[in-house]
Design a protein around this motif. Structure first.
Motif: not given
Lengths: 782, 260, 153
Positions: B2-7, B25-30, B43-54, C18-22
């Motif tokens: 599903y589509s989501f916003r990546y941060h 929202g979902a935190y993205l670790a690995g 799963a269907d989330v609105d926002d994926v929050i990538d922690l990889g840049g911290i 896309n935000d969800n692009a792999l």
């Protein structure tokens, strides 16, 4: 010509250049302008009546181009998916093949069966649309158990007792009599576990329709594009063959599962004309698990009658074979003509009787998977023989040797309809015993036991009928198609050669092996030969690759076409040298007139063929291009001995294969490196069946082992280094003396592993796969 | 998917802010669990929050008495740099090499898969979980299947392992997935013995009878007779509850043998 | 959509995806690098293995957005006919591939394995290729090829 690239040389593969650089071209790599994407909506119920399907929400989903249900195909008179082999029951009646619409119309009969398709501008849009399809079902109790399927609720209206056929082979009276005279009878109840093929490339199809020429083009992951075209034209009614162009580009493994004509490519090619745009579908792995035809899945009771001295007197086998929910393309032939006919194995068993009933269950269709019937037969025979030896306290190798068909017995007619042309079974056994250090086993076992471990040794002396198949035999037994192979050898103006074959390579290395064959026969550089396959517009009608047939049938066709080239070239050379055709000899690429100094190179003759300045045109046509169709006179009979040694962790039940020896007789070998590779891969699949792999449905019909999280694929560290060697008795009836090697590993290995494990545990039988828990329970005594 | 916003969050504070303001929202670790889950539309989330840049979430550090692993430290980093052998061994057996190059300790324990390896390390070595607000003891962290004491927007910033005097982890891998059918971490730290079991039950747990026996005498024989109650154990096509219970005993004894 | 700038096979790319692009999708569909294959949905088969900042990863389990600022190397970036990578050369020499579908991922994983290891024996290679399925070769020749290639890397 014995050269570095000729017959018998381990030439490095030419096709590797693209695969190791990532420039292979598989179906999913192909994209065409205007392409849309198809997603199938699949049943989550194992058995249900379709009450209604509403596509309106799907159609209004953004990016959705179209949505179709089974009735839409039916309206266009799209036919059912056929089963191409008619098997007859004991009473002479035809097998029952229930209707199999590509897209379910009234009922769904297994989890994963498609009942609608949605076409979108993107995969995501098509998936969104698929989720918006609303379907109502009346859920029914599924039939899940093979053994009791005939007493269960009827799945198909046209199939009473869920039985497609009840087949027999052999002399029942003679076999029963043999058992009456027997001093000893060994019996086993065996389950041959369901496997899921798992070619690493998922199936895919890209269909397009050119309205101006009314021509369809289908790129798909098929092992036999011509057969795909034939079925889509003649049975499914897409278009006449001439208006259907099927291409199998690089295909990422098949193992049988890509022989068949499936719902998906059928729907995709049909839909491309409906929507007026190319339509592409690529399976995800979940779909592969649910909808690729599965393999094996037999329940068998088998008995071997022996004399006091250990002579095999009779063999009686009764098998129930699970067909799944429908009869897939060749499903009916697998547990019959590819199974019952192999029950003689390598032995002179005088009386054999085999009964097979094929039943339907609410599971994915079952069809040919690497070895197809022959692994199941080998499993029955070799488990029985090993068990008999143990029961009689006889050496397992010696009991086999005592009953072998000996070299002087060939041609040998078995009681189950085959005539073996040649073989030397003791030669393979002896060589394998040496590699396996048989005499040292007792001390190795003692060492393991001192470490608190169990150790076992198991044999499998298998035979297979390959090189499918003599058309006359196949057609008389119910096949719907001939099983010859075609070849065309085109000599170019400058003397290079293009070979068109109806065989298809999806890992077998045809581009190398066939080029070796032609370069050797014509005495031209290996690099100057190109092999073309997989395109119905480029090669003559062919039957594709399965049943270890490519070298034995396809290679023989190429050999025959190449012989015709030599004949024609001799005519041209005679003309050029002002001599007679029968005066010209050809050797190592040179045409000579014996007792003269005159000679011509192959290139000179080729050039002349296309620059026919002074040809006597009424006697000699220009050009140098020949076709051949080769139909084998008999099957080929590769055979060999596999010996497996295992060590078992007594505390956990985990089995390690410490040694695996395979000595196979493939007759003549064109490229030993490629042949060894084929054996390795087959062994991995055979060992995988014994130790790891299992397609499991629960009682509701859900596929429990439906992903790599649960279906155990053999990994590198599950397998040992293999010891592989060959012996050779050349096939007597094809021009190359070859037998085929693609399935041997998968046919022989499974029984060897299970014989080793049962030896280590001291138990009669163990269900496959012999997982750690299964073995642990056996150690616990139940 | 599903589509989501990546941060891509630059700091823990930004990540938390993004998560707090997201409906789902979902935190993205690995991403080793989250991405396959999203791919299969499970799963269907609105926002994926990538922690990889911290940056502050990365790294493995050892002080005198403890080892601190950043929440975003990948398994291969722990396998290479951990100063606790058992932890290094455990990390080197998670998934496969590619997974170990991406998967993180924070992601693993926050997910608390009943068959994951790390929960056995955290519980078996009595680690302390540092988050962006508090510290949580190992005994309080794992609360049930796929459930932890973490609050909704809470992030595992580090896991601190006290240096054990001895520890070993032995795993019986699932032949298909390579998760743990059963994994047992045995340790002794300042005289305290811990036995933590993953894979067998719905959540990692301590085998207290074994701990007591080993406290009396640290030897494999001490626990060989201890029967494990399998009534709440997992049962699937790879292992029944009964077999899992048996494996707990075998793995525990092997772990003890390795370090006694 | 997110804007992503990253290097692929030594070449800088700025893409809006896309935000969800792999990563696997972007490589295959936007950059036409179809050597990276997709064989499963659960991150197990390893056919999609590429290097991300020098480490072997499964491109089907990395969002393209996560690769921003990184260096990606695919099978197309390690060698070509005439100047093959030693691992590519060894796979050909030892017949370590058949259908070729798993091969790009297998080669990328094998290079990663050799790069990360001091020296490997057969068991080490087998264990180290845990993340990659091959259905054709039975792995025998893959192990041989990797052992041979490590001598030349």
């Amino acid at each position: 010509m014995a050269t570095e690239t000729g017959i018998g040389a381990s030439v490095r593969r030419t096709e590797d250049a693209r695969f190791i650089t990532g420039t292979g071209r598989y179906t999913d790599d192909i994209n065409v302008p205007g392409q849309t994407y198809c997603v199938f909506v699949r049943s989550t119920h194992a058995r249900a009546k379709i009450k209604s399907i509403d596509t309106s929400d799907a159609l209004s989903t953004p990016g959705v181009v179209a949505a179709f249900v089974g009735a839409d195909l039916a309206k266009d008179e799209i036919g059912d998916l056929p089963c191409g082999w008619l098997v007859k029951s004991k009473d002479g009646s035809d097998m029952i093949a229930p209707p199999h619409p590509p897209i379910a119309t009234e009922r769904v009969n297994y989890v994963g069966e498609p009942y609608a398709l949605v076409i979108g501008e993107t995969v995501q849009a098509a998936k969104d649309g698929a989720e918006a399809i609303v379907a109502e079902f009346e859920i029914q109790t599924p039939v899940m158990d093979v053994a009791s399927a005939t007493q269960s609720e009827q799945i198909h209206e046209s199939v009473p007792s869920n039985r497609s056929y009840d087949w027999e082979l052999g002399d029942k009276a003679a076999t029963d009599a043999a058992f009456e005279d027997a001093a000893h009878v060994t019996s086993l109840d065996i389950v041959n576990n369901r496997l899921i093929p798992n070619a690493i490339e998922p199936r895919a199809a890209l269909g397009s329709f050119d309205a101006a020429s009314e021509t369809y083009t289908l790129h798909t992951t098929s092992q036999n594009p011509h057969l795909e075209r034939l079925v889509l034209a003649a049975f499914v009614n897409i278009a006449p063959e001439a208006k259907l162009h099927v291409v199998s580009p690089d295909v990422g493994g098949g193992f049988g599962s890509k022989i068949f004509v499936y719902a998906e490519e059928t729907a995709v090619i049909w839909a491309s004309a409906k929507v007026g745009r190319p339509v592409k579908w690529t399976a995800d792995r979940v779909e592969s698990f649910l909808s690729d035809a599965h393999g094996r899945d037999h329940v068998t009771h088998a008995e071997l009658a022996l004399s006091e001295e250990g002579d095999f007197l009779g063999l009686r086998v009764k098998t129930t074979a699970n067909m799944g929910a429908y009869l897939s393309t060749f499903a009916s032939s697998v547990p019959t003509y590819l199974y019952g006919t192999l029950m003689a194995g390598q032995y002179k068993t005088p009386a054999i009787y085999v009964e097979v009933q094929a039943v339907f269950t609410n599971t994915a269709p079952v069809d040919a998977y690497r070895g197809a019937g022959r692994p199941e037969a080998t499993y029955v025979v070799e488990r029985l023989v090993e068990t008999a030896a143990r029961e009689l306290n006889t050496d397992v190798a010696e009991l086999r040797r005592r009953n072998f068909i000996n070299p002087e017995d060939f041609p040998y007619e078995t009681p189950v309809a085959l005539t073996y042309d040649t073989g030397n079974y003791a030669a393979s056994l002896d060589k394998a015993l040496e590699y396996a250090n048989y005499s040292g086993f007792a001390s190795r076992k003692a060492r393991s036991e001192a470490d608190g471990k169990r150790r076992g040794l198991g044999f499998s002396c298998y035979i297979e009928a390959c090189g499918l198949a003599p058309s006359q035999v196949a057609l008389s037994l119910g096949a719907g198609v001939g099983l010859f192979e075609s070849a065309e050898v085109r000599v170019d103006v400058t003397g290079s050669v293009t070979v068109m074959t109806g065989a298809h390579s999806h890992g077998q290395g045809h581009e190398t092996t066939f080029a070796q064959l032609v370069s050797d026969k014509l005495g031209i550089p290996f690099e100057n030969v190109s092999v073309v396959h997989g395109d119905t517009r480029r090669s003559d009608y062919g039957l594709g690759t399965y049943g270890s047939r490519s070298i034995a049938v396809g290679g023989s066709a190429i050999s025959k076409a190449t012989d015709k080239i030599v004949t024609k070239a001799k005519k041209i050379a005679a003309h050029m040298l002002d001599s007679e055709e029968d005066q010209v000899s050809f050797d190592d690429g040179i045409f000579t007139i014996p007792d003269s100094n005159e000679s011509l190179t192959f290139g000179e003759v080729a050039f002349s063929a296309y620059v026919p300045g002074n040809f006597p045109l009424d006697e000699l046509e220009p050009g140098l291009s020949e076709k051949a169709f080769y139909d084998p006179a008999n099957f080929t009979y590769p055979a060999g001995t596999h010996i497996c040694e295992v060590e078992i962790d007594s505390e956990t039940g985990t089995t390690s294969i410490v040694s695996f020896v395979a000595v196979d007789d493939f007759g003549n070998v064109i490229n030993p490196m490629i042949v060894e590779g084929q054996v390795h891969g087959g062994l991995a699949q055979g060992i995988g069946q014994a130790l790891l792999e299992h397609g499991i449905y629960d009682s509701d019909g859900q596929l429990v082992s439906g992903s790599y999280m649960d279906y155990t694929m053999p990994r590198a560290d599950d397998l040992p280094d293999f010891v592989v060697d060959t012996t050779s008795t050349p096939c007597t009836h094809n021009p190359l003396g070859v037998k085929g090697c693609g399935e041997a590993g998968a046919i022989g290995a499974t029984a060897a592993v299970m014989n080793a494990i049962t030896d280590a545990l001291g138990v009669k039988d163990l269900p496959m796969p012999a997982t750690s828990e299964t073995v642990w329970r056996a150690i616990q005594g139940g | 998917m599903y589509s989501f916003r990546y941060h891509r969050a630059a700091s823990i504070e930004e990540a938390k802010e993004l998560h707090t303001t997201s409906d789902e929202g979902a935190y993205l670790a690995g991403g080793m669990t989250l991405i396959p889950t999203l791919k299969q539309r499970l799963a269907d989330v609105d926002d994926v929050i990538d922690l990889g840049g911290i940056e502050s979430l990365k790294g493995v550090m050892t002080s005198g008495t403890s080892m601190k692993v950043g929440g975003m430290a990948v398994h291969n980093e722990v396998a290479a740099n951990a100063t606790i052998d058992a932890l290094r061994h455990l990390a080197s057996g998670i998934g496969d090499p590619q997974v170990r190059n991406r998967g993180t300790i924070g992601g693993s324990i926050a997910n608390n898969d009943p068959a994951a390896d790390y929960p056995a390390a955290v519980l078996g070595l009595n680690a302390t979980i540092h988050t962006n607000g508090r510290t949580i003891g190992a005994d309080d962290f794992f609360t049930g299947m796929f459930d932890t004491a973490l609050g909704d927007s809470e992030i595992v910033t580090a896991v601190e392992f006290p240096m054990p005097s001895r520890a070993a982890y032995i795993k019986f891998p699932n032949p298909a997935s390579r998760y743990a059918v059963v994994g047992v971490m045995v340790s002794e730290t300042n005289g305290n013995v811990r036995v933590a079991v993953t894979g067998a039950g719905t959540c990692v747990f301590r085998a207290s009878a074994m701990e007591e026996a080993l406290t009396n005498e640290f030897a494999a024989e001490s626990i060989s007779g201890i029967s494990i109650d399998s009534s709440s154990f997992n049962s699937d096509i790879h292992a029944s509850a009964e077999y899992r219970a048996h494996l707990v005993g075998v793995m525990a004894q092997r772990a003890v043998s390795q370090i006694s | 959509m997110v804007d992503v700038t990253f290097s692929v096979n030594g070449k800088e790319h700025s893409l809006s995806v896309n935000d969800n692009a792999l990563l696997s999708e972007t490589l295959r569909e936007s950059l036409n690098l179809t050597g990276t294959h997709i064989g499963c949905d659960t991150s197990q088969c390893g056919s999609c293995t590429v290097h991300l900042d020098g480490k072997a990863v499964k491109a089907c389990t990395v969002l393209t957005a996560q690769a921003a600022g990184s260096e990606v190397t695919t099978i197309e970036g390690i060698g070509e006919p005439g100047s093959l990578h030693p691992m590519q050369e060894a796979f050909n020499e030892h017949h370590a591939l058949q259908c070729g579908f798993c091969t790009p991922g297998m080669i990328m994983a094998a290079i990663g394995l050799v790069n990360e290891s001091e020296s490997l024996d057969g068991d080490g290679v087998r264990k180290g290729l845990d993340g990659n399925f091959c259905r054709c070769t039975g792995y025998h020749n893959i192990v041989k090829a990797v052992l041979s290639a490590q001598q030349n890397m």
